[in-house]
Design a protein around this motif. Sequence first.
Motif, PDB file in Angstrom:
ATOM      1  N   PRO B  46       0.840  -1.244   0.133  1.00 12.25           N
ATOM      2  CA  PRO B  46       0.099   0.041  -0.090  1.00 12.25           C
ATOM      3  C   PRO B  46       0.824   1.487  -0.112  1.00 12.25           C
ATOM      4  O   PRO B  46       1.741   1.368   0.594  1.00 12.25           O
ATOM      5  N   GLY B  47       0.438   2.461  -0.700  1.00 17.12           N
ATOM      6  CA  GLY B  47       1.217   3.497  -1.014  1.00 17.12           C
ATOM      7  C   GLY B  47       2.083   3.509  -2.069  1.00 17.12           C
ATOM      8  O   GLY B  47       2.780   4.397  -2.541  1.00 17.12           O
ATOM      9  N   GLN B  48       2.526   2.090  -2.586  1.00 22.56           N
ATOM     10  CA  GLN B  48       3.618   2.052  -3.406  1.00 22.56           C
ATOM     11  C   GLN B  48       3.082   1.359  -4.777  1.00 22.56           C
ATOM     12  O   GLN B  48       3.302   1.848  -6.131  1.00 22.56           O
ATOM     13  N   THR B  49       2.504   0.185  -4.684  1.00 25.36           N
ATOM     14  CA  THR B  49       1.956  -0.457  -5.835  1.00 25.36           C
ATOM     15  C   THR B  49       0.861   0.181  -6.353  1.00 25.36           C
ATOM     16  O   THR B  49      -0.150   0.682  -5.989  1.00 25.36           O
ATOM     17  N   THR B  50       1.066   0.199  -7.971  1.00 29.94           N
ATOM     18  CA  THR B  50       0.117   0.612  -8.633  1.00 29.94           C
ATOM     19  C   THR B  50      -1.209  -0.260  -9.133  1.00 29.94           C
ATOM     20  O   THR B  50      -0.787  -1.621  -9.015  1.00 29.94           O
ATOM     21  N   TRP B  51      -2.261   0.245  -9.509  1.00 26.29           N
ATOM     22  CA  TRP B  51      -3.434  -0.509  -9.849  1.00 26.29           C
ATOM     23  C   TRP B  51      -3.058  -1.362 -11.249  1.00 26.29           C
ATOM     24  O   TRP B  51      -3.366  -2.248 -11.271  1.00 26.29           O
ATOM     25  N   ARG B  52      -2.273  -0.918 -12.174  1.00 29.83           N
ATOM     26  CA  ARG B  52      -2.021  -1.532 -13.235  1.00 29.83           C
ATOM     27  C   ARG B  52      -1.130  -2.622 -12.921  1.00 29.83           C
ATOM     28  O   ARG B  52      -0.999  -3.850 -13.457  1.00 29.83           O
ATOM     29  N   GLU B  53      -0.034  -2.582 -11.737  1.00 34.54           N
ATOM     30  CA  GLU B  53       0.719  -3.928 -11.359  1.00 34.54           C
ATOM     31  C   GLU B  53      -0.045  -5.004 -10.830  1.00 34.54           C
ATOM     32  O   GLU B  53       0.314  -6.038 -11.200  1.00 34.54           O
ATOM     33  N   VAL B  54      -1.304  -4.481 -10.166  1.00 35.65           N
ATOM     34  CA  VAL B  54      -2.210  -5.457  -9.645  1.00 35.65           C
ATOM     35  C   VAL B  54      -2.694  -6.093 -10.606  1.00 35.65           C
ATOM     36  O   VAL B  54      -2.620  -7.474 -10.682  1.00 35.65           O
ATOM     37  N   THR B  55      -3.292  -5.398 -11.794  1.00 34.63           N
ATOM     38  CA  THR B  55      -3.908  -6.214 -12.676  1.00 34.63           C
ATOM     39  C   THR B  55      -3.045  -7.184 -13.819  1.00 34.63           C
ATOM     40  O   THR B  55      -3.584  -8.090 -14.351  1.00 34.63           O
ATOM     41  N   ASN B  62     -12.718 -10.042  -9.858  1.00 32.85           N
ATOM     42  CA  ASN B  62     -14.285 -10.306 -10.224  1.00 32.85           C
ATOM     43  C   ASN B  62     -15.271  -9.295 -10.100  1.00 32.85           C
ATOM     44  O   ASN B  62     -16.396  -9.412 -10.661  1.00 32.85           O
ATOM     45  N   VAL B  63     -14.990  -8.472  -9.198  1.00 34.82           N
ATOM     46  CA  VAL B  63     -15.774  -7.402  -8.924  1.00 34.82           C
ATOM     47  C   VAL B  63     -15.068  -6.033  -8.947  1.00 34.82           C
ATOM     48  O   VAL B  63     -13.901  -5.760  -8.071  1.00 34.82           O
ATOM     49  N   ILE B  64     -15.520  -4.985  -9.691  1.00 30.72           N
ATOM     50  CA  ILE B  64     -14.868  -3.435  -9.244  1.00 30.72           C
ATOM     51  C   ILE B  64     -16.203  -2.595  -8.906  1.00 30.72           C
ATOM     52  O   ILE B  64     -17.026  -2.570  -9.741  1.00 30.72           O
ATOM     53  N   ASP B  65     -15.969  -1.828  -7.642  1.00 31.56           N
ATOM     54  CA  ASP B  65     -17.012  -1.111  -7.166  1.00 31.56           C
ATOM     55  C   ASP B  65     -16.449   0.290  -6.988  1.00 31.56           C
ATOM     56  O   ASP B  65     -15.201   0.472  -6.718  1.00 31.56           O
ATOM     57  N   PRO B  66     -16.969   1.221  -6.941  1.00 31.55           N
ATOM     58  CA  PRO B  66     -16.655   2.486  -6.496  1.00 31.55           C
ATOM     59  C   PRO B  66     -16.327   2.647  -5.213  1.00 31.55           C
ATOM     60  O   PRO B  66     -16.562   2.075  -4.214  1.00 31.55           O
ATOM     61  N   GLY B  67     -15.117   3.357  -5.017  1.00 28.55           N
ATOM     62  CA  GLY B  67     -14.538   3.571  -3.687  1.00 28.55           C
ATOM     63  C   GLY B  67     -14.596   4.981  -3.357  1.00 28.55           C
ATOM     64  O   GLY B  67     -14.733   5.850  -4.002  1.00 28.55           O
ATOM     65  N   PRO B  68     -13.756   5.350  -2.223  1.00 27.01           N
ATOM     66  CA  PRO B  68     -13.780   6.641  -1.525  1.00 27.01           C
ATOM     67  C   PRO B  68     -12.546   7.105  -2.492  1.00 27.01           C
ATOM     68  O   PRO B  68     -11.328   7.325  -2.227  1.00 27.01           O
ATOM     69  N   VAL B 119      -8.972  -4.950  -2.632  1.00 24.22           N
ATOM     70  CA  VAL B 119      -7.766  -3.956  -3.157  1.00 24.22           C
ATOM     71  C   VAL B 119      -8.574  -2.549  -3.173  1.00 24.22           C
ATOM     72  O   VAL B 119      -9.268  -2.583  -4.162  1.00 24.22           O
ATOM     73  N   VAL B 120      -8.030  -1.549  -2.432  1.00 20.76           N
ATOM     74  CA  VAL B 120      -8.601  -0.367  -2.325  1.00 20.76           C
ATOM     75  C   VAL B 120      -7.611   0.658  -3.112  1.00 20.76           C
ATOM     76  O   VAL B 120      -6.166   0.481  -3.001  1.00 20.76           O
ATOM     77  N   VAL B 121      -7.978   1.204  -4.140  1.00 20.88           N
ATOM     78  CA  VAL B 121      -7.020   2.190  -4.958  1.00 20.88           C
ATOM     79  C   VAL B 121      -7.729   3.571  -4.957  1.00 20.88           C
ATOM     80  O   VAL B 121      -8.901   3.646  -5.146  1.00 20.88           O
ATOM     81  N   ASN B 122      -6.757   4.444  -5.006  1.00 22.41           N
ATOM     82  CA  ASN B 122      -7.088   5.938  -4.984  1.00 22.41           C
ATOM     83  C   ASN B 122      -6.894   6.547  -6.588  1.00 22.41           C
ATOM     84  O   ASN B 122      -7.031   5.824  -7.236  1.00 22.41           O
ATOM     85  N   HIS B 123      -7.585   7.896  -6.466  1.00 22.40           N
ATOM     86  CA  HIS B 123      -8.016   8.392  -7.563  1.00 22.40           C
ATOM     87  C   HIS B 123      -6.662   8.365  -8.609  1.00 22.40           C
ATOM     88  O   HIS B 123      -6.531   8.370  -9.970  1.00 22.40           O
ATOM     89  N   ALA B 124      -5.194   8.377  -7.888  1.00 27.66           N
ATOM     90  CA  ALA B 124      -3.861   8.420  -8.773  1.00 27.66           C
ATOM     91  C   ALA B 124      -3.512   7.066  -9.209  1.00 27.66           C
ATOM     92  O   ALA B 124      -2.584   6.892  -9.941  1.00 27.66           O
ATOM     93  N   GLY B 125      -4.483   5.947  -8.735  1.00 23.88           N
ATOM     94  CA  GLY B 125      -3.960   4.838  -9.240  1.00 23.88           C
ATOM     95  C   GLY B 125      -3.082   3.966  -8.380  1.00 23.88           C
ATOM     96  O   GLY B 125      -2.397   2.996  -8.762  1.00 23.88           O
ATOM     97  N   ILE B 126      -2.902   4.416  -7.164  1.00 23.40           N
ATOM     98  CA  ILE B 126      -2.174   3.837  -6.296  1.00 23.40           C
ATOM     99  C   ILE B 126      -2.880   2.851  -5.177  1.00 23.40           C
ATOM    100  O   ILE B 126      -3.992   3.386  -4.689  1.00 23.40           O
ATOM    101  N   VAL B 127      -2.375   1.668  -4.812  1.00 21.24           N
ATOM    102  CA  VAL B 127      -3.102   0.871  -3.823  1.00 21.24           C
ATOM    103  C   VAL B 127      -3.008   1.609  -2.513  1.00 21.24           C
ATOM    104  O   VAL B 127      -2.003   1.892  -2.072  1.00 21.24           O
TER     105      VAL B 127
END
Lengths: 127, 148
Positions: B46-55, B62-68, B119-127
């Motif tokens: 958290p704080g370093q890994t990007t959403w792209r790295e995760v995918t 299986n599911v993507i939902d809106p987060g804060p 996995v919670v990801v912020n607006h900048a695409g960081i976990v």
Amino acid sequence: MRWKFGKLSRAAVIGAALALAGCAASRADLNPPLPADALTAIKVGQTTEAQVMTLLGQPELIKGVDGQLLFHYYHYTLKHGTVLLFSRINIASDDIYIFFDKQGIVQNVIAGNRTQNVKFQFWPFGS
Amino acid sequence: MPAPARLAFALVLALAPLLGACTPIVWTRTTINQPMKPADFAFISPGQTTWREVTDRLGAPNVIDPGPGGLIARYFSYDSAYFDADLGYGLNYVNPILAQLPHSLDTGGNGIGGDILTVVVNHAGIVTLVSFSKGDKTARFDVLPTEH
């Protein structure tokens, strides 16, 4: 033409019928498989919402996520095997997510293929 | 449970009694997706890994939902173990009259467990958060409904 079975052939047929009497295998799919060639035609920064719908059809789910429109396509495969008292059912999904920017242009595509690893099994114990 | 999995499970639960109807004893195991191990997602920081790295490493969730201020992705697997024994089955062969009367005496149980990686990801695409809920131990073959 009249079929003529020797004793050995007859025994083989009866033996095979008895061996398979308690066996079953079946498969089920939820939604059609997602076309891989259509996916490659989707270009980030170019393809529009309407073009995606033409290529992949109507999405199963549409959501608004982080200020973006999100299309979700999914396909489930179920494979089942039974031998006598033992049954196993394996299920997996393929999911495709397509994110659009405010202009309706594809911004990101995430695709997964889990169904290729689904096996027909009957033994219910272990992993 | 997410909607697609709910539908798949409903289909399976509807099928399960039919699959076991022909024999007096049945063991049925049902799995949705392959279970994940902590090593599979140990790379997420958290704080370093990007959403792209995760995918890229884990594939599509299986599911993507809106987060804060971003999104919440879930990877799940479910495991179910179903056992059933009809203790009255033998009466079919004792007496033809008994065989026509209700005589089933079923015992068994169905355990369902699920593993969910969130996995919670912020607006900048960081976990920003990773959570792994492990519940697959609940899936086991119970001979008696009173077990646990």
